[in-house]
Design an enzyme around this catalytic site. Structure first.
Site, short mmCIF file in Angstrom:
data_model
loop_
_atom_site.label_atom_id
_atom_site.label_comp_id
_atom_site.label_asym_id
_atom_site.label_seq_id
_atom_site.Cartn_x
_atom_site.Cartn_y
_atom_site.Cartn_z
N PHE A 123 0.86 -1.18 0.00
CA PHE A 123 0.00 0.00 0.00
C PHE A 123 0.90 1.23 0.00
O PHE A 123 1.84 1.33 0.81
CB PHE A 123 -0.91 -0.02 1.24
CG PHE A 123 -2.04 0.94 1.15
CD1 PHE A 123 -3.19 0.63 0.44
CD2 PHE A 123 -1.95 2.19 1.74
CE1 PHE A 123 -4.24 1.53 0.34
CE2 PHE A 123 -2.99 3.11 1.64
CZ PHE A 123 -4.14 2.77 0.94
N ASP A 133 1.48 -5.41 8.17
CA ASP A 133 0.35 -4.50 7.91
C ASP A 133 -0.89 -5.40 7.79
O ASP A 133 -1.05 -6.15 6.83
CB ASP A 133 0.58 -3.71 6.62
CG ASP A 133 -0.57 -2.75 6.33
OD1 ASP A 133 -1.67 -2.95 6.88
OD2 ASP A 133 -0.36 -1.80 5.54
N TYR A 147 -11.30 0.49 10.45
CA TYR A 147 -12.49 1.00 9.75
C TYR A 147 -12.94 0.10 8.60
O TYR A 147 -13.89 0.44 7.91
CB TYR A 147 -12.27 2.44 9.27
CG TYR A 147 -10.96 2.72 8.56
CD1 TYR A 147 -10.71 2.24 7.29
CD2 TYR A 147 -9.96 3.47 9.18
CE1 TYR A 147 -9.51 2.50 6.64
CE2 TYR A 147 -8.76 3.75 8.55
CZ TYR A 147 -8.54 3.26 7.27
OH TYR A 147 -7.35 3.51 6.64
N LYS A 148 -12.24 -1.02 8.37
CA LYS A 148 -12.65 -1.91 7.28
C LYS A 148 -13.60 -2.96 7.86
O LYS A 148 -14.72 -2.64 8.25
CB LYS A 148 -11.43 -2.52 6.61
CG LYS A 148 -10.50 -1.46 6.00
CD LYS A 148 -9.32 -2.12 5.32
CE LYS A 148 -8.25 -1.12 4.91
NZ LYS A 148 -8.67 -0.16 3.89
N ARG A 175 -12.80 -4.81 -6.96
CA ARG A 175 -12.63 -5.52 -5.69
C ARG A 175 -14.01 -5.72 -5.05
O ARG A 175 -14.76 -4.77 -4.90
CB ARG A 175 -11.77 -4.65 -4.77
CG ARG A 175 -10.65 -5.35 -4.11
CD ARG A 175 -9.74 -4.43 -3.35
NE ARG A 175 -10.34 -3.29 -2.66
CZ ARG A 175 -9.75 -2.62 -1.67
NH1 ARG A 175 -8.56 -2.99 -1.24
NH2 ARG A 175 -10.32 -1.58 -1.10
C1 LIG Z 1 -3.09 -2.04 3.51
C2 LIG Z 1 -3.20 -0.63 3.99
N1 LIG Z 1 -2.16 -0.06 4.63
C3 LIG Z 1 -2.21 1.22 5.06
C4 LIG Z 1 -3.33 1.99 4.86
C5 LIG Z 1 -3.34 3.42 5.34
O1 LIG Z 1 -4.21 3.57 6.38
P1 LIG Z 1 -4.41 4.96 7.19
O2 LIG Z 1 -5.00 5.91 6.22
O3 LIG Z 1 -5.40 4.57 8.24
O4 LIG Z 1 -3.12 5.38 7.71
C6 LIG Z 1 -4.44 1.44 4.21
C7 LIG Z 1 -5.66 2.24 3.99
O5 LIG Z 1 -6.64 1.83 3.42
C8 LIG Z 1 -4.37 0.09 3.76
O6 LIG Z 1 -5.38 -0.48 3.11
#
Ligand SMILES: Cc1ncc(COP(=O)(O)O)c(C=O)c1O
Length: 425
Positions: free
Chosen positions: A129, A210, A235-236, A385
């Site tokens: 990500f 992560d 939040y997911k 997705r």
């Molecule tokens: C796999 C992954 N890592 C990191 C993040 C970043 O999250 P945040 O915006 O809560 O820092 C996300 C956000 O959707 C994500 O899906």
């Protein structure tokens, strides 16, 4: 089998393996098939009640809410941390609810990444990500390290998944820290956390996972698997709400610790109000908190975690695997001939909770789906997705969503949309 038969089969499964009233716990957006809970989970009834109670406590008690609220705010991060421990397989004191995903990665880097001349490399993957990549690269630069030398990216052979051997090969004796995804955000591949952690440890490297797309979708056993650190959003699948407080796991072997980014909420709770000039950190993962926790952005999580506690992760996973199996089988049957390819690993052991359908027209198809009342998300370059949620998505909804997708393609409905990027979501 054609769509009508898949629908019949779905209805049969719903009758046998129903949600037993759980769906009523979720306040889903009206009139749509919501398949984007892997991006933002819906509000729960219990979450709403906790949020309203937190607001009422604030109104009634003012500052007194820190100690006097029904769930005292002063201990809320620890209270939620304990509830999250069951979901990620942690021991007491190893999980804290704090900050956000990316900030928690920064905290892990700041606290535990201790580069030396021989061991300075941070390994992550080319499919990571972007926020993780930005955090790691920024961090290396701030320490005066050369990103080209100290950041190693594991390449993907197919552009969608990671081969466990490639992950192992990337982690040699020069690696200080590997930052790996539990479930890959685009393809939904689930990595073997225990195996890869052990392989990294054989080379003396630490691993931070992560878990944003894994938490609440797959049972995790972070303590038993020996994971060093885990960071994730709530939040997911966990339905904590937009911008909800994040989660951070630190294995007991790394505790107690002095936080790299410190603040007064890093304190031992019993000493925090001594207002001493010297920080005395909490003995647990709570030491990695910095400032005041966002009480209102944490309250709804109490509600969804109560639902998870009632069901248990094994049941959540059993139903999730059944959903993704159904989705993939139906996609093979009714969508493959229209140019779709299931881009998620076929084996349940290597699959998280969502399914990626690859199609060259994925962006326009996602828009057309939304206009037909199905909420997916699009991830560039070519992925639709679909994230069924084991606690509120019915099999009938999955079957209907795929039947609608087939109709869209057959009737060329997506061709009405301009080429270009789907909006963020
Ligand atoms: C796999 C992954 N890592 C990191 C993040 C970043 O999250 P945040 O915006 O809560 O820092 C996300 C956000 O959707 C994500 O899906």
């Amino acid at each position: 089998m054609r769509c009508a038969q898949w629908l019949e089969r779905a209805e049969r499964i719903d009758r046998e393996d129903g949600l037993q009233g759980l769906r009523q716990e979720f306040l889903l957006p009206d009139g749509v098939i919501y398949l984007d809970g892997n991006s933002l989970g819906p509000l729960t009834l219990r979450g709403l009640a906790h949020l309203e109670r937190a607001i009422a406590d604030w109104r009634r008690l003012g500052v007194g809410g820190w100690q006097g609220a029904e769930v005292p705010w002063f201990h809320l991060a620890e209270t939620i941390g304990t509830m999250l421990s069951d979901i990620v397989g942690a021991e007491p004191g190893e999980v804290i609810a704090t900050a956000q995903t990316t900030l928690n990665l920064h905290q892990i880097l700041q606290t535990f990444y201790r580069p030396t001349g021989e061991r300075h490399v941070v390994v992550t993957d080319a499919l990571a990500f972007p926020s993780d990549l930005y955090a790691i690269a920024g961090h290396l630069k701030q320490r005066g390290l050369d990103v080209r030398r100290s950041l190693r990216l594991i390449a993907s052979r197919d552009g969608r998944t990671l081969a466990a051997d490639d992950v192992r090969d990337a982690i040699g004796d020069d690696v200080a820290l590997a930052v790996l995804p539990g479930v890959l955000y685009r393809s939904g591949q689930l990595l073997p956390i225990g195996e890869l952690t052990a392989a990294a440890h054989d080379h003396g490297a630490l691993v931070a996972w992560d878990l944003s797309h894994a938490v609440g979708a797959v049972p995790l056993a972070l303590h038993r698997d020996g994971a060093d650190f885990g960071f994730f959003c709530t939040y997911k699948y966990l339905c904590g709400g937009p911008g909800a407080i994040g989660g951070l796991f630190v294995h007991r072997r790394h505790l107690p610790v002095r936080p790299g980014m410190a603040g007064w909420f890093s304190s031992d709770k019993a000493r925090q109000f001594d207002m001493s000039a010297e920080l005395e950190p909490s003995a647990g993962a709570g030491a990695l908190q910095v400032g005041t926790p966002p009480i209102l952005a944490a309250a709804p999580l109490l509600g969804s975690l109560e639902i998870y506690r009632k069901v248990g992760m094994d049941d959540v996973r059993r139903r999730s695997v059944r959903q993704t199996e159904f989705l993939e089988a139906m996609a093979d049957d009714v969508l493959a001939e229209l140019g779709f390819q299931v881009a998620t690993p076929r084996s349940a052991h290597a699959r998280g909770g969502h399914v990626a359908l690859a199609h060259p027209e994925a962006a326009r198809l996602s828009r057309a789906l939304k206009d037909r009342g199905v909420v997916p998300d699009f991830r560039p370059p070519d992925v639709v997705r679909l994230g069924p949620h084991p606690l509120y998505t019915s099999f009938e909804e999955i079957a209907r969503a795929l039947a609608i997708l087939r109709e869209i393609v057959l009737q060329g409905e997506h061709l009405r949309y301009p080429q270009g990027r789907e909006e963020v979501g």
